[in-house]
Design a protein around this motif. Structure first.
Motif, mmCIF file in Angstrom:
data_model
loop_
_atom_site.group_PDB
_atom_site.id
_atom_site.type_symbol
_atom_site.label_atom_id
_atom_site.label_comp_id
_atom_site.label_asym_id
_atom_site.label_seq_id
_atom_site.Cartn_x
_atom_site.Cartn_y
_atom_site.Cartn_z
ATOM 1 N N GLY A 264 11.551 -0.265 8.132
ATOM 2 C CA GLY A 264 11.743 -1.136 6.974
ATOM 3 C C GLY A 264 10.434 -1.776 6.567
ATOM 4 N N GLY A 265 10.525 -2.872 5.847
ATOM 5 C CA GLY A 265 9.318 -3.559 5.401
ATOM 6 C C GLY A 265 9.593 -4.456 4.212
ATOM 7 N N ALA A 266 8.610 -4.554 3.333
ATOM 8 C CA ALA A 266 8.685 -5.465 2.189
ATOM 9 C C ALA A 266 9.702 -4.968 1.157
ATOM 10 C CB ALA A 266 7.308 -5.597 1.541
ATOM 11 N N VAL A 267 10.586 -5.862 0.764
ATOM 12 C CA VAL A 267 11.634 -5.509 -0.202
ATOM 13 C C VAL A 267 11.029 -5.152 -1.557
ATOM 14 C CG1 VAL A 267 13.562 -6.441 -1.531
ATOM 15 C CG2 VAL A 267 13.439 -6.844 0.918
ATOM 16 N N TYR B 166 -10.286 -5.333 -2.145
ATOM 17 C CA TYR B 166 -10.318 -3.862 -2.077
ATOM 18 C C TYR B 166 -8.922 -3.307 -1.819
ATOM 19 C CZ TYR B 166 -11.161 0.818 -0.271
ATOM 20 O OH TYR B 166 -11.116 2.163 -0.055
ATOM 21 N N GLY B 167 -8.225 -3.887 -0.838
ATOM 22 C CA GLY B 167 -6.881 -3.423 -0.517
ATOM 23 C C GLY B 167 -5.929 -3.580 -1.677
ATOM 24 N N HIS B 168 -6.036 -4.699 -2.390
ATOM 25 C CA HIS B 168 -5.139 -4.935 -3.514
ATOM 26 C C HIS B 168 -5.518 -4.094 -4.728
ATOM 27 C CE1 HIS B 168 -3.942 -8.257 -0.959
ATOM 28 N NE2 HIS B 168 -2.912 -8.473 -1.749
ATOM 29 N N PHE C 121 -2.988 -1.812 5.478
ATOM 30 C CA PHE C 121 -3.261 -2.808 6.513
ATOM 31 C C PHE C 121 -3.561 -4.179 5.911
ATOM 32 C CE2 PHE C 121 -6.328 -4.988 9.303
ATOM 33 C CZ PHE C 121 -5.535 -5.143 10.431
ATOM 34 N N VAL C 122 -4.463 -4.212 4.934
ATOM 35 C CA VAL C 122 -4.915 -5.505 4.414
ATOM 36 C C VAL C 122 -3.932 -6.137 3.443
ATOM 37 C CG1 VAL C 122 -7.343 -4.909 4.748
ATOM 38 C CG2 VAL C 122 -6.262 -4.473 2.545
ATOM 39 N N THR C 123 -2.940 -5.393 2.959
ATOM 40 C CA THR C 123 -1.922 -5.990 2.098
ATOM 41 C C THR C 123 -0.688 -6.434 2.885
ATOM 42 O OG1 THR C 123 -1.043 -3.769 1.590
ATOM 43 C CG2 THR C 123 -2.610 -4.720 0.030
ATOM 44 N N SER C 124 -0.746 -6.281 4.203
ATOM 45 C CA SER C 124 0.360 -6.739 5.044
ATOM 46 C C SER C 124 0.509 -8.254 4.925
ATOM 47 C CB SER C 124 0.098 -6.353 6.506
ATOM 48 O OG SER C 124 0.977 -7.045 7.373
ATOM 49 N N PRO C 125 1.740 -8.770 4.860
ATOM 50 C CA PRO C 125 1.934 -10.230 4.752
ATOM 51 C C PRO C 125 1.420 -10.992 5.964
ATOM 52 C CG PRO C 125 4.028 -9.093 5.154
ATOM 53 C CD PRO C 125 3.011 -8.034 4.848
ATOM 54 N N TYR C 126 1.156 -10.285 7.065
ATOM 55 C CA TYR C 126 0.611 -10.943 8.254
ATOM 56 C C TYR C 126 -0.917 -10.967 8.228
ATOM 57 C CZ TYR C 126 5.367 -9.998 9.802
ATOM 58 O OH TYR C 126 6.733 -9.934 9.881
ATOM 59 N N ILE C 127 -1.530 -10.019 7.527
ATOM 60 C CA ILE C 127 -2.984 -9.918 7.487
ATOM 61 C C ILE C 127 -3.580 -10.739 6.349
ATOM 62 C CG2 ILE C 127 -4.926 -8.313 7.272
ATOM 63 C CD1 ILE C 127 -3.389 -8.120 9.898
ATOM 64 N N VAL C 128 -2.874 -10.836 5.231
ATOM 65 C CA VAL C 128 -3.389 -11.569 4.068
ATOM 66 C C VAL C 128 -3.775 -13.014 4.409
ATOM 67 C CG1 VAL C 128 -2.750 -12.538 1.818
ATOM 68 C CG2 VAL C 128 -2.309 -10.129 2.308
ATOM 69 N N PRO C 129 -2.927 -13.809 5.103
ATOM 70 C CA PRO C 129 -3.345 -15.176 5.447
ATOM 71 C C PRO C 129 -4.592 -15.208 6.330
ATOM 72 C CG PRO C 129 -0.981 -14.898 5.782
ATOM 73 C CD PRO C 129 -1.547 -13.537 5.547
ATOM 74 N N GLY D 157 0.818 -1.204 0.000
ATOM 75 C CA GLY D 157 0.000 0.000 0.000
ATOM 76 C C GLY D 157 0.852 1.254 0.000
ATOM 77 N N SER D 158 2.027 1.201 0.634
ATOM 78 C CA SER D 158 2.936 2.352 0.654
ATOM 79 C C SER D 158 3.410 2.675 -0.759
ATOM 80 C CB SER D 158 4.143 2.048 1.548
ATOM 81 O OG SER D 158 3.749 1.611 2.815
ATOM 82 N N SER D 159 3.688 1.650 -1.524
ATOM 83 C CA SER D 159 4.159 1.841 -2.895
ATOM 84 C C SER D 159 3.121 2.569 -3.736
ATOM 85 C CB SER D 159 4.493 0.481 -3.526
ATOM 86 O OG SER D 159 4.801 0.613 -4.884
ATOM 87 N N ALA D 160 1.866 2.160 -3.626
ATOM 88 C CA ALA D 160 0.798 2.797 -4.391
ATOM 89 C C ALA D 160 0.609 4.245 -3.948
ATOM 90 C CB ALA D 160 -0.502 2.015 -4.222
#
Length: 446
Positions: A73-76, A274-276, A231-239, A45-48
């Protein structure tokens, strides 16, 4: 006369408005500076959000974009996308590290034209790790080191420090980074090695250094949609969303009507897509494919063969992969969702189904056994002891007549001729066992 007064008032008003506007334009020198925050964890979401902010600045011919960075930091992959977008713009880009530019944050900062740091802030510690907290594989490490080197060289910075930030084997003991430790530079160290153009107290101080203190400042803020997308694109929330969606839909398919479980399942998938969508990772075609999958699963209950169900499952999984920016991460999320769904189904059937009223409604607990009053055929126990005559020879099955009723029977294994008197000795559902009446007398004579 009144008309002349009206024209005069309008003329004075227009004249004063033009003076105010010209003074405001003179104060800003016609320059616009956008301030874009990059805070908390860097996600898709930060990238967008950053991409949209840069596009807005380009449309309005901004003089500069200042990225106010404070992130652990965060997602590479998200950081790579942000860095690429920053490199593509022709607008002057400046990083203002307000506290920390760690890991992905350091890579983003290195992609800007200039870096300024607040006193006591830090940049570095950019080692790449996987979801389990372990060092990433050799290929991922090589790619990340190349990206860090390229970001440093692109803006004329010595790449040795960028490599030391991402590689433990690059030793720089002078700056507190011996072999086996990632490099993290303070504001003063960054200034010394050329990784910072200056140390400032705040944004106002920075604007003066950049000689943009008379420019119009526009602070870009994350919208509510951007926050949800992050929030919803977080790798911890997606699963969690996929698991909740699968469980909700599964329970709803096997329960009457439409209830809370269906609402939770649909809401989870809506949040996911929606998040994606907001993040730019998915298009409407992925939602269309997902809806087709759900429709096919519902059709499976009305069409025999299993083909509709298989195609529906494939369509749903494909839509999830298409909506994801990371295939490996999505694969792991789907496996987690499947595993949790299977485990939850077992728990619902074996444990909760016996104790909770809600689960009793969706779990079939009745058994069609004799004890519960279910029989496949009427049990003719009333025939036991009655006598009849064989209408056909029993080999050992045949037909007898008892009273006026024709009944299919079997003998105890022996052959019995036609028109012989027999007696019913056993009745087990549809199986009526008979014995020749004089067989006991014959056994006694012998």
């Amino acid at each position: 006369m009144k008309r002349k007064k009206l024209f005069f008032v309008l003329f004075v008003f227009s004249f004063l408005l033009s003076i105010v506007s010209s003074n405001a334009f003179a104060r800003s020198n016609g320059q616009i500076v956008y301030i874009v925050p990059i805070k908390k964890t860097v996600e898709k979401g930060s990238s967008a959000f950053v991409s949209r902010a840069i596009s807005t600045a380009e449309e309005n011919h901004a003089a500069a974009i200042i990225f106010e960075i404070d992130t652990p930091g965060g997602a590479v992959d998200a950081a790579i996308e942000i860095g690429k977008r920053i490199s593509e713009t022709k607008i002057k880009t400046i990083s203002y590290i307000n506290q920390d530019a760690i890991s992905a944050g350091s890579f983003i900062a290195l992609n800007t034209d200039e870096i300024y740091m607040a006193d006591g802030s830090r940049i570095g510690a950019a080692g790449i790790i996987d979801g389990a907290g372990n060092a990433a594989g050799e290929k991922a490490q090589s790619y990340w080191l190349s990206a860090m080197r390229g970001a440093a060289e692109k803006n004329g910075r010595d790449p040795i420090y960028a490599l030391a930030m991402a590689d433990k084997t690059t030793s720089l003991p002078k700056y507190g980074s011996p072999n086996g430790k990632y490099l993290t530079l303070t504001s003063s160290q960054s200034l010394e090695v050329g990784y910072s153009e200056g140390t400032v107290n705040n944004l106002e101080d920075l604007m003066q250094k950049l000689q943009l203190d008379h420019a119009e400042i526009i602070k870009v803020k994350e919208s509510f949609a951007d926050k949800i997308a992050r929030f919803v694109t977080s790798p911890y929330i997606v699963p969690l969303l996929i698991t909740a969606g699968c469980l909700g839909v599964l329970i709803e398919l096997f329960s009457p009507g439409f209830g809370l479980s269906g609402l939770i399942g649909i809401s989870s998938f809506l949040l996911f897509f929606y998040g994606h969508l907001v993040s730019g990772l998915a298009g409407y075609e992925t939602i269309f494919l997902f809806v087709i999958g759900i429709v096919l699963l519902i059709l499976e209950f009305f069409i025999l063969g299993g083909i509709a169900g298989i195609l529906g499952g494939i369509a749903i999984v494909a839509s999830l992969f298409l909506a994801s920016g990371n295939i490996v991460q999505m694969g792991i999320s789907i496996l987690i969702a499947i595993g949790v769904s299977i485990l939850a189904s077992i728990i619902m059937v074996k444990v909760l189904g016996k104790k909770m009223k809600f689960f009793k409604k969706i779990i079939l607990s009745d058994s069609t056994n004799t004890e519960s009053g279910y029989v496949t055929n009427p049990n003719r126990t009333d025939l036991i002891g009655k006598a009849g005559t064989t209408l056909t020879a029993l080999r050992p099955a045949g037909t007898v007549i008892i009273g006026e009723e024709r009944i299919d029977v079997v003998s105890e294994g022996m052959f019995i001729e036609k028109n012989v008197k027999v007696k019913v000795v056993k009745a087990e559902g549809s199986r009526i066992v008979v014995r020749q009446e004089n067989s006991e007398i014959q056994k006694e004579d012998k």
